[in-house]
Design a protein around this motif. Structure first.
Motif, mmCIF file in Angstrom:
data_model
loop_
_atom_site.group_PDB
_atom_site.id
_atom_site.type_symbol
_atom_site.label_atom_id
_atom_site.label_comp_id
_atom_site.label_asym_id
_atom_site.label_seq_id
_atom_site.Cartn_x
_atom_site.Cartn_y
_atom_site.Cartn_z
ATOM 1 N N LEU A 86 16.504 6.185 20.071
ATOM 2 C CA LEU A 86 17.492 5.057 20.468
ATOM 3 C C LEU A 86 18.787 4.991 19.852
ATOM 4 N N THR A 87 19.436 6.194 20.110
ATOM 5 C CA THR A 87 20.778 6.589 19.560
ATOM 6 C C THR A 87 21.871 5.615 19.630
ATOM 7 N N GLN A 88 22.054 4.856 20.611
ATOM 8 C CA GLN A 88 23.023 3.777 20.870
ATOM 9 C C GLN A 88 24.187 3.886 20.537
ATOM 10 N N ASN B 241 17.460 11.555 22.471
ATOM 11 C CA ASN B 241 17.694 9.877 22.869
ATOM 12 C C ASN B 241 16.904 9.818 24.120
ATOM 13 N N ARG B 242 16.186 8.723 24.271
ATOM 14 C CA ARG B 242 15.491 8.349 25.568
ATOM 15 C C ARG B 242 15.657 6.860 25.757
ATOM 16 N N ASN B 243 16.620 6.082 24.848
ATOM 17 C CA ASN B 243 16.742 4.814 25.087
ATOM 18 C C ASN B 243 15.420 4.110 24.927
ATOM 19 N N GLN B 244 14.671 4.682 23.856
ATOM 20 C CA GLN B 244 13.440 3.654 23.996
ATOM 21 C C GLN B 244 13.361 2.859 22.616
ATOM 22 N N ARG B 245 13.225 1.793 23.038
ATOM 23 C CA ARG B 245 13.166 0.300 22.109
ATOM 24 C C ARG B 245 11.770 0.134 21.711
ATOM 25 N N ASP C 159 11.544 -5.146 20.929
ATOM 26 C CA ASP C 159 12.427 -5.837 22.406
ATOM 27 C C ASP C 159 11.664 -7.013 22.322
ATOM 28 N N TYR D 241 18.357 -7.873 25.874
ATOM 29 C CA TYR D 241 18.995 -6.551 26.347
ATOM 30 C C TYR D 241 18.591 -6.375 27.784
#
Ligand code: A2P
Length: 327
Positions: free
Chosen positions: A199-201, A303-307, A310, A326
């Motif tokens: 989750l590099t944002q 990165n896989r936008n894994q939060r 949440d 989000y």
């Protein structure tokens, strides 16, 4: 690539590595904090919600009494809980935190979530949780309607009163930051968000850089803290990624040190939590090696936008309330 042991927050210097205190068991907290300070930690990341501030305060007090460091050398952060967003509740909430932590000012006070919940008087139960009434037959969250501008103004008053040196927010997405910047009179100094190689944002980080907002990454090791909470699977760990293992092998460091170094090499502060002295020490030793540009790029490419943290997911699953923040 030189990374300094402190990072600029307004006109102050915050130690780049902090000790995260979320999920640190009450029984262990006082000794763990005292020992962490002895080991060299100078930045403690606390919160009302962690339900261990009194014990953390004992640890701080013990360390100061023993002369392990001075109060001025220590950076203490805490966070305003969701049930105290109304202007009249902000200062009493901070005062309770100061009493518990046994300090007379905080270096940084953060709004914990952009979520306002109905106030729970501190003498009813403390700290309040997500659920309004845990004894009810169908416990759920009770939302309140408090604009963030009201809470922010009350936070600014804490700075004006000399109780807090810097203020900031956690878990804010870009759009809310833009809005806050339209009315903030005292700068938004720090944004604390979940950030790790999955989750590099990038956009959030870039916005913060351009607006002089320092970013602190929570859960900088990714899934690990969430596995026991059933919020992640063991297989979600970034520590087994071939690029991480290869860098660890090349540098003679552990995979965790590689992932944490990737964090600070992006000029982000990190607050890894560990209750194990060996790993606590390991997490402080990040300044005698560097990742190459290629290693940085390869790790960022994971990165896989894994939060994992949440509210849109866990508030519904655990607290019977759908409340995403989000998209
Ligand atoms: P433990 O407390 O047993 O050391 P985060 O701060 O990202 O939430 O990470 C906390 C989790 O990562 C905890 O489960 C912690 O376990 C584990 N952890 C912390 N430091 C290390 C490390 N250097 N190597 C492996 N696991 C670690």
């Amino acid at each position: 690539m030189k990374v300094k042991e402190t990072i600029q927050v307004g006109k102050s210097q915050m130690p780049t590595i902090g000790m995260g205190l979320w999920k640190l068991e009450k029984e262990l907290a006082a000794k763990a904090v005292r020992d962490a300070i002895e080991m060299g930690y100078r930045h403690l990341d606390s919160a009302t919600d962690y339900a261990n501030e009194a014990e953390v305060g004992e640890g701080i007090s013990q360390a100061l009494k023993e002369g392990l460091c001075t109060r001025e050398e220590l950076w203490v952060t805490s966070k305003l809980w969701n049930t105290d967003h109304r202007a009249e509740h902000v200062r009493p909430a901070l005062e309770r935190t100061l009493r518990d932590l046994q300090v007379d000012y905080l270096d940084l006070y953060l709004i914990h979530f952009p979520i306002a919940l109905k106030h729970v008087p501190h003498d009813r139960f403390y700290p309040a949780d997500w659920i309004y009434d845990p004894d009810s037959e169908s416990p759920k969250m009770e939302l309140d309607t408090v604009p963030i501008s009201e809470t922010w103004r009350a936070m600014e008053e804490l700075v004006e009163a000399g109780l807090v040196r810097h203020i900031g927010v956690c878990n804010f997405p870009t759009a809310l930051i833009h809005d806050l910047l339209t009315y903030a009179k005292i700068p938004l100094s720090v944004l604390q968000v979940e950030m790790h190689p999955y989750l590099t944002q990038e956009r959030l980080l870039r916005l913060c850089r351009e607006r002089d907002i320092t970013v602190t990454a929570f859960s900088p090791l990714g899934a690990l803290s969430y596995v026991p909470l059933n919020m992640a699977k063991a297989a979600d760990t970034v520590l087994q990624e071939p690029v991480v293992l290869a860098a660890a092998e090349r540098l003679g460091k552990t995979p965790a040190q590689v992932v944490l170094r990737w964090g600070i090499q992006r000029h982000v502060a990190i607050i890894p939590k560990s209750s194990n002295p060996k790993r606590q020490r390991e997490n402080l030793q990040l300044f005698d090696f560097a990742l190459s540009d290629q290693e940085m790029a390869d790790i960022s490419a994971l990165n896989r936008n894994q939060r994992f943290n949440d509210p849109g997911e866990f508030c519904e699953r655990v607290f019977n309330t759908f409340h995403p923040i989000y998209d």
